[in-house]
Design an enzyme around this catalytic site. Structure first.
Site, PDB file in Angstrom:
ATOM      1  N   CYS A 194       0.827  -1.210   0.000  1.00 30.73           N
ATOM      2  CA  CYS A 194       0.000   0.000   0.000  1.00 30.73           C
ATOM      3  C   CYS A 194       0.862   1.261   0.000  1.00 30.73           C
ATOM      4  CB  CYS A 194      -0.908  -0.002   1.225  1.00 30.73           C
ATOM      5  SG  CYS A 194      -1.998   1.425   1.299  1.00 30.73           S
ATOM      6  N   CYS A 216      -1.804   6.112   6.718  1.00 31.70           N
ATOM      7  CA  CYS A 216      -3.170   5.683   7.024  1.00 31.70           C
ATOM      8  C   CYS A 216      -3.332   5.180   8.454  1.00 31.70           C
ATOM      9  CB  CYS A 216      -3.590   4.602   6.033  1.00 31.70           C
ATOM     10  SG  CYS A 216      -5.172   3.839   6.384  1.00 31.70           S
ATOM     11  N   CYS A 249      -7.925  -0.310  -1.107  1.00 31.28           N
ATOM     12  CA  CYS A 249      -7.378  -0.826   0.145  1.00 31.28           C
ATOM     13  C   CYS A 249      -7.021  -2.288  -0.078  1.00 31.28           C
ATOM     14  CB  CYS A 249      -8.405  -0.698   1.269  1.00 31.28           C
ATOM     15  SG  CYS A 249      -7.889  -1.493   2.813  1.00 31.28           S
ATOM     16  N   TYR A 289     -22.803 -14.349  23.714  1.00 31.20           N
ATOM     17  CA  TYR A 289     -22.450 -13.287  22.765  1.00 31.20           C
ATOM     18  C   TYR A 289     -22.521 -13.868  21.342  1.00 31.20           C
ATOM     19  CZ  TYR A 289     -20.204 -11.693  27.142  1.00 31.20           C
ATOM     20  OH  TYR A 289     -19.923 -11.362  28.440  1.00 31.20           O
ATOM     21  N   ASP A 348     -17.724 -15.566  23.036  1.00 31.81           N
ATOM     22  CA  ASP A 348     -17.032 -14.727  22.064  1.00 31.81           C
ATOM     23  C   ASP A 348     -17.418 -13.276  22.331  1.00 31.81           C
ATOM     24  OD1 ASP A 348     -15.681 -13.705  19.914  1.00 31.81           O
ATOM     25  OD2 ASP A 348     -16.919 -14.664  18.378  1.00 31.81           O
ATOM     26  N   CYS A 389     -11.007 -11.515  20.566  1.00 35.22           N
ATOM     27  CA  CYS A 389     -10.374 -10.651  19.561  1.00 35.22           C
ATOM     28  C   CYS A 389      -9.430  -9.650  20.220  1.00 35.22           C
ATOM     29  CB  CYS A 389     -11.437  -9.930  18.733  1.00 35.22           C
ATOM     30  SG  CYS A 389     -12.550  -8.888  19.702  1.00 35.22           S
TER      31      CYS A 389
END
Length: 417
Positions: free
Chosen positions: A38, A44, A125, A278, A347, A374
């Site tokens: 990129c 960015c 992107c 979740y 999760d 995550c």
């Protein structure tokens, strides 16, 4: 120091007072360094590690998890190698772009520069699906031709604030969500006609109205301009309905890897009752449904809950019960009723779970908990509570977001004897 790779020889400026270091130049390149694809990588901030070769990205993420577990839990754990992708580019099925106007009032779109509200303009992107990149570029072109400006937050003028494009790779369905600051949409019919003529792969278009001063992209009111208002996608052998507001994993190829990893670690049996906390649009519970006696699926977001019910119907699954409730409140009530489950798969969002939810797990005492995270920082904090009664069995990182710092982790914990 950003943009420095392990084994780089670099010249840096160190501010000891502010405890900051700034890269001046790379004097000798690391063997782990590569040229980012990129051209706006350094400006960015959307990707943080595109300058690392991919094999080193995976090792780097494994080490993040390893060091966090050791630092927080005061013990060295064996971390499995991070599960990566064959092609770590163009993997995202959701493209979310902010629109703005440059000083000459030209329409621009892209991401906010990290830590600012300044839009950095680009059309391609390397993480987004190429079809979605082209659709966003087309929308900018149509706005110019129809003399439409982007929304200005300060003046409350203009039209489009954000564009979100969701793609079903497996079924080739595409949803375009035009987020506007007002319901009024000058030239809407012409806009729609031009967009669909150039992109026949678009199967539905939605106008989402968000007039509020907020960091949230989507507002509460929507108008379906074209198509059925949702798309469907296949994960493994199952089909799922995706609406504009519903959470759905953005990397479908790695999502299958993630879920199959979680289910393998859970080692479910036909006599088990599984709690899917979740649960979003019900993906994990539906994946697990053929392996257990029954699934209890809990999700707070109303639209995701309704999609989950629809998903079970589409897949002809009858052993999953869906509850529209806060996961913490639901589990506390289960504990009060002295109800039991054999396995919990959780999760939670990036902020992690709640102390009350974790205490409720300790009260209902499932034999196994599979924690899908995550955010490894909140993961290890939550595990500090659970390891009072559970022992950590397996830690498996999964690379859901190549080229970024983010790492997904699946952890199996089992009840102590």
């Amino acid at each position: 120091i950003s943009n420095v790779v392990e084994k780089d020889v670099a010249e840096v400026d160190i501010n000891y007072k502010n405890r900051e270091a700034r890269l001046i130049r790379i004097k000798e390149k690391s063997p782990y360094r590569t040229k980012p694809k990129c051209p706006i990588f350094e400006k960015c901030g959307g990707c943080q590690i595109q300058h690392m070769i991919y094999s080193h990205q995976l090792e780097y993420k494994k080490r993040i998890v390893e060091e966090l577990f050791k630092k927080t839990l005061k013990k060295t754990y064996t971390i499995k190698p991070c599960l990566g992708m064959d092609n770590p580019y163009y993997y995202r099925n959701k493209n979310q772009m902010v629109f703005g106007n440059d000083p000459k009032l030209k329409v621009i779109s892209g991401f906010y520069v990290e830590g600012t509200h300044k839009v950095i303009n680009f059309d391609n992107c390397y993480l987004q699906d190429d079809v979605t990149n082209k659709i966003v570029a087309t929308i900018k072109d149509i706005m110019v031709k129809l003399r439409l400006s982007a929304y200005n937050e300060d003046r409350k003028t203009g039209l489009i604030r954000h564009v979100m494009v969701k793609r079903s790779f497996s079924l080739n369905e595409t949803m375009v969500i035009l987020v506007t600051g007002t319901e009024v949409f000058p030239g809407r019919n012409n806009f729609l006609k031009m967009l669909l003529a150039r992109h026949p792969e678009i199967t539905t278009v939605i106008q989402n109205i968000n007039p509020k001063e907020t960091s949230a992209v989507l507002g509460n009111k929507e108008i379906v301009l074209y198509g059925k208002g949702y798309i469907t996608d296949c994960l493994g052998e199952y089909i799922f309905k995706i609406s504009s507001q519903s959470f759905y994993q953005v990397n479908p190829k790695q999502t299958v890897v993630l879920y199959l990893t979680a289910l393998k670690l859970a080692n479910l049996s036909k006599t088990n009752t599984l709690l899917d906390a979740y649960s979003g649009v019900g993906t994990i519970g539906i994946f697990a449904s053929s392996l257990v006696d029954k699934v209890i699926s809990v999700e707070l977001e109303k639209s995701a809950h309704l999609d989950a019910i629809e998903n079970a119907k589409m897949n002809k699954i009858k052993n999953v019960r869906f509850f529209n409730d806060d996961a913490t409140r639901f589990l506390i009530n289960m504990a009060r009723r002295k109800e039991k489950v054999d396995v919990v798969i959780m999760d939670p969002p990036r902020s992690g779970s709640t102390p009350q939810f974790l205490q409720a797990i300790l009260m209902i005492k499932p034999q196994k908990v599979v924690y899908i995270s995550c955010n490894p920082y909140t993961l290890v904090n939550d595990l500090q509570t659970l390891i009072k009664d559970y022992e950590i069995n397996t830690i498996q990182p999964v690379d859901m977001f190549p080229q970024t710092n983010h790492v997904e982790t699946v952890v199996l914990i089992t009840k102590k004897n």
